[in-house]
Scaffold this active site. Structure first.
Site, PDB file in Angstrom:
ATOM      1  N   ARG A 160     -10.027  77.981  57.944  1.00  0.00           N
ATOM      2  CA  ARG A 160      -8.818  78.283  58.707  1.00  0.00           C
ATOM      3  C   ARG A 160      -9.155  79.331  59.767  1.00  0.00           C
ATOM      4  O   ARG A 160     -10.255  79.869  59.782  1.00  0.00           O
ATOM      5  CB  ARG A 160      -7.716  78.788  57.760  1.00  0.00           C
ATOM      6  CG  ARG A 160      -8.288  79.786  56.761  1.00  0.00           C
ATOM      7  CD  ARG A 160      -7.414  80.910  56.423  1.00  0.00           C
ATOM      8  NE  ARG A 160      -6.982  81.676  57.550  1.00  0.00           N
ATOM      9  CZ  ARG A 160      -7.712  82.621  58.156  1.00  0.00           C
ATOM     10  NH1 ARG A 160      -8.949  82.915  57.768  1.00  0.00           N
ATOM     11  NH2 ARG A 160      -7.218  83.296  59.197  1.00  0.00           N
ATOM     12  N   GLY A 161      -8.143  79.631  60.619  1.00  0.00           N
ATOM     13  CA  GLY A 161      -8.403  80.517  61.745  1.00  0.00           C
ATOM     14  C   GLY A 161      -8.817  79.648  62.920  1.00  0.00           C
ATOM     15  O   GLY A 161      -9.679  78.768  62.777  1.00  0.00           O
ATOM     16  N   ALA A 162      -8.206  79.905  64.086  1.00  0.00           N
ATOM     17  CA  ALA A 162      -8.353  78.974  65.210  1.00  0.00           C
ATOM     18  C   ALA A 162      -9.807  78.666  65.590  1.00  0.00           C
ATOM     19  O   ALA A 162     -10.181  77.483  65.664  1.00  0.00           O
ATOM     20  CB  ALA A 162      -7.566  79.512  66.404  1.00  0.00           C
ATOM     21  N   ARG A 194      -4.049  69.811  61.748  1.00  0.00           N
ATOM     22  CA  ARG A 194      -3.138  70.944  61.962  1.00  0.00           C
ATOM     23  C   ARG A 194      -2.741  70.960  63.441  1.00  0.00           C
ATOM     24  O   ARG A 194      -3.587  70.721  64.301  1.00  0.00           O
ATOM     25  CB  ARG A 194      -3.790  72.281  61.585  1.00  0.00           C
ATOM     26  CG  ARG A 194      -4.035  72.429  60.090  1.00  0.00           C
ATOM     27  CD  ARG A 194      -4.444  73.851  59.737  1.00  0.00           C
ATOM     28  NE  ARG A 194      -3.309  74.749  59.671  1.00  0.00           N
ATOM     29  CZ  ARG A 194      -3.424  76.084  59.545  1.00  0.00           C
ATOM     30  NH1 ARG A 194      -4.603  76.647  59.497  1.00  0.00           N
ATOM     31  NH2 ARG A 194      -2.342  76.852  59.475  1.00  0.00           N
ATOM     32  N   GLN A 238      -3.200  85.895  53.847  1.00  0.00           N
ATOM     33  CA  GLN A 238      -4.511  85.963  54.521  1.00  0.00           C
ATOM     34  C   GLN A 238      -4.918  87.414  54.787  1.00  0.00           C
ATOM     35  O   GLN A 238      -6.104  87.733  54.826  1.00  0.00           O
ATOM     36  CB  GLN A 238      -4.472  85.194  55.859  1.00  0.00           C
ATOM     37  CG  GLN A 238      -4.451  83.690  55.720  1.00  0.00           C
ATOM     38  CD  GLN A 238      -3.043  83.137  55.731  1.00  0.00           C
ATOM     39  OE1 GLN A 238      -2.097  83.794  55.289  1.00  0.00           O
ATOM     40  NE2 GLN A 238      -2.877  81.926  56.215  1.00  0.00           N
ATOM     41  N   ASP A 293      -3.642  81.706  68.035  1.00  0.00           N
ATOM     42  CA  ASP A 293      -3.901  80.275  67.790  1.00  0.00           C
ATOM     43  C   ASP A 293      -3.764  79.446  69.058  1.00  0.00           C
ATOM     44  O   ASP A 293      -4.373  78.383  69.176  1.00  0.00           O
ATOM     45  CB  ASP A 293      -2.969  79.749  66.708  1.00  0.00           C
ATOM     46  CG  ASP A 293      -3.434  80.262  65.361  1.00  0.00           C
ATOM     47  OD1 ASP A 293      -3.051  81.385  64.994  1.00  0.00           O
ATOM     48  OD2 ASP A 293      -4.237  79.570  64.701  1.00  0.00           O
TER      49      ASP A 293
HETATM   50  O1  MRU Z   1      -2.837  79.586  59.075  1.00  0.00           O
HETATM   51  P1  MRU Z   1      -4.114  80.278  59.458  1.00  0.00           P
HETATM   52  O2  MRU Z   1      -4.660  81.136  58.378  1.00  0.00           O
HETATM   53  O3  MRU Z   1      -5.132  79.329  60.028  1.00  0.00           O
HETATM   54  O4  MRU Z   1      -3.690  81.242  60.643  1.00  0.00           O
HETATM   55  C1  MRU Z   1      -4.680  81.981  61.298  1.00  0.00           C
HETATM   56  C2  MRU Z   1      -4.169  82.905  62.322  1.00  0.00           C
HETATM   57  O5  MRU Z   1      -3.012  82.933  62.654  1.00  0.00           O
HETATM   58  C3  MRU Z   1      -5.201  83.750  63.020  1.00  0.00           C
HETATM   59  O6  MRU Z   1      -4.673  84.999  63.364  1.00  0.00           O
HETATM   60  C4  MRU Z   1      -5.655  83.038  64.295  1.00  0.00           C
HETATM   61  O7  MRU Z   1      -6.074  81.738  64.002  1.00  0.00           O
HETATM   62  C5  MRU Z   1      -6.718  83.767  64.990  1.00  0.00           C
HETATM   63  S1  MRU Z   1      -8.233  83.710  64.114  1.00  0.00           S
HETATM   64  C6  MRU Z   1      -9.458  84.451  64.980  1.00  0.00           C
END
Ligand code: MRU
Length: 347
Positions: A46-48, A89, A196, A237
């Site tokens: 996860r995480g963009a 997603r 998270q 994101d």
């Molecule tokens: O649902 P997630 O855990 O994928 O959400 C992640 C976030 O919102 C992060 O802050 C974002 O992706 C930036 S990661 C460098």
């Protein structure tokens, strides 16, 4: 950094299963595209930026089983794989940007045969992986200049090594500041509903021995009112052309609070998180996730059965609440429409 969130190892994509942290550290070896799709959907990865790399590796997984030289058949499988991964997603634009980068390889090489295309796609996925490592360190160095000795920082969700290949965006700023021997501390919001912040950010920061304090999301305002927060860094994101930014649910709340208390609020995100095809945050699709994430904790019900639930995974922070956006090219400041375009349009 010793955290390798995602890595290509001999025909498989190895990812850390983030749903198990901090209690267990286990890898998942994705050997087919379906396993990668599920890993993205259930937030094992996860995480963009990490999702973007996972998508590129997912394409490799989807096409690697293809045998033979029938190009139309290969292209059919390739596009089907990209389309499938795109359904995992909806919000993080890195996923779509990296799938587009893979599609571009095919578009730019109309004469290439199947074997050559496979090689070029592999090269592109590895370039995407390496670029993430490099841009995170560049963002970290730009952002670290904003941290002065003694500052009390705040962050939400996890925008760290676990959200990228191995370094992070918002947390990368802390890692770079630490390399420069800055003294600072970090408040990490736990980040309901999937924690998270508590599970991942605190795990990462504590491993790196950064002075970290965990708070519940609803404690942020009281800390700010007591003048205990000097600066806020979050990831993103998807960032629209006008600077409106989608990030983990709760980010907007932090930005409003920061404005009220006069605290600088920075987004840290690479070029691959910008969506210059959209004008404003109104056009960003916001993922809604299943109600069990809110009604249950570790499998135990925390709400009455049948209660209605609203569970958006992200919110949009309007650009006028953002002090600056730290990118690999430096800090972009308002007016965003003009400065984002000037900084990023040719990159
Ligand atoms: O649902 P997630 O855990 O994928 O959400 C992640 C976030 O919102 C992060 O802050 C974002 O992706 C930036 S990661 C460098």
């Amino acid at each position: 950094m010793s955290i390798e969130t995602i890595k290509w190892i001999k025909g498989s994509a190895r990812i850390i299963d983030q749903t198990l942290l901090p209690n267990k550290f286990e890898y998942i070896y994705c050997r087919d595209v379906e396993t990668m799709w599920r890993a993205i959907k259930r937030l094992s990865v996860r995480g963009a930026p990490a999702i973007g790399v996972a998508a590129a590796f997912g394409v490799l997984l989807g096409i690697q089983k293809f045998k033979g030289q029938d190009k139309p058949k290969f292209l059919k499988l390739f596009h089907k794989t990209c389309d499938y991964l795109a359904t995992s997603r909806p919000t993080a634009v890195n996923l779509f940007n990296m799938l587009n980068a893979m599609r571009e390889v095919v578009n730019q090489n109309p004469q290439a045969n199947v074997a050559t295309l496979k090689k070029l796609l592999f090269k592109e996925a590895m370039a995407i992986f390496k670029a993430d490592q490099e841009v995170c360190r560049r963002m970290g160095d730009h952002g670290a200049k904003l941290i002065k000795n003694g500052m009390r920082c705040m962050t939400v969700c996890n925008a760290g090594a676990l959200a990228t290949v191995d370094y992070g965006t918002a947390l990368g700023v802390f890692y770079s500041a630490r390399k420069k021997a800055r003294k600072f501390s970090v408040y990490s919001l736990e980040t309901r509903p999937l924690l998270q912040g508590a599970r991942l950010t605190c795990w990462e920061l504590c491993r790196q021995k950064i002075d970290t304090t965990l708070i519940c999301d609803n404690m942020a305002a009281s800390l700010m009112a007591k003048k205990k927060v000097d600066i806020i860094f979050t990831g993103a994101d998807r960032i629209a052309s006008n600077g409106d930014t989608a990030n983990k649910i709760g980010t907007y709340m932090l930005a409003v609070l920061a404005k009220h208390h006069g605290i600088p609020f920075y987004i840290v995100a690479p070029r691959s998180t910008f969506d210059l095809a959209i004008k404003s945050g109104k056009q960003i699709p916001i993922e809604e996730r299943k109600s069990e994430e809110v009604t249950h904790f570790a499998g135990v019900a925390t709400a009455p059965k049948g209660v209605k639930v609203y569970n958006p995974a992200f919110d949009v922070t309007p650009a006028n609440l953002i002090t600056g956006i730290v990118t690999e090219y430096g800090v972009i400041r308002p007016p965003y429409m003009k400065n984002i375009y000037e900084t990023l349009s040719n990159r």
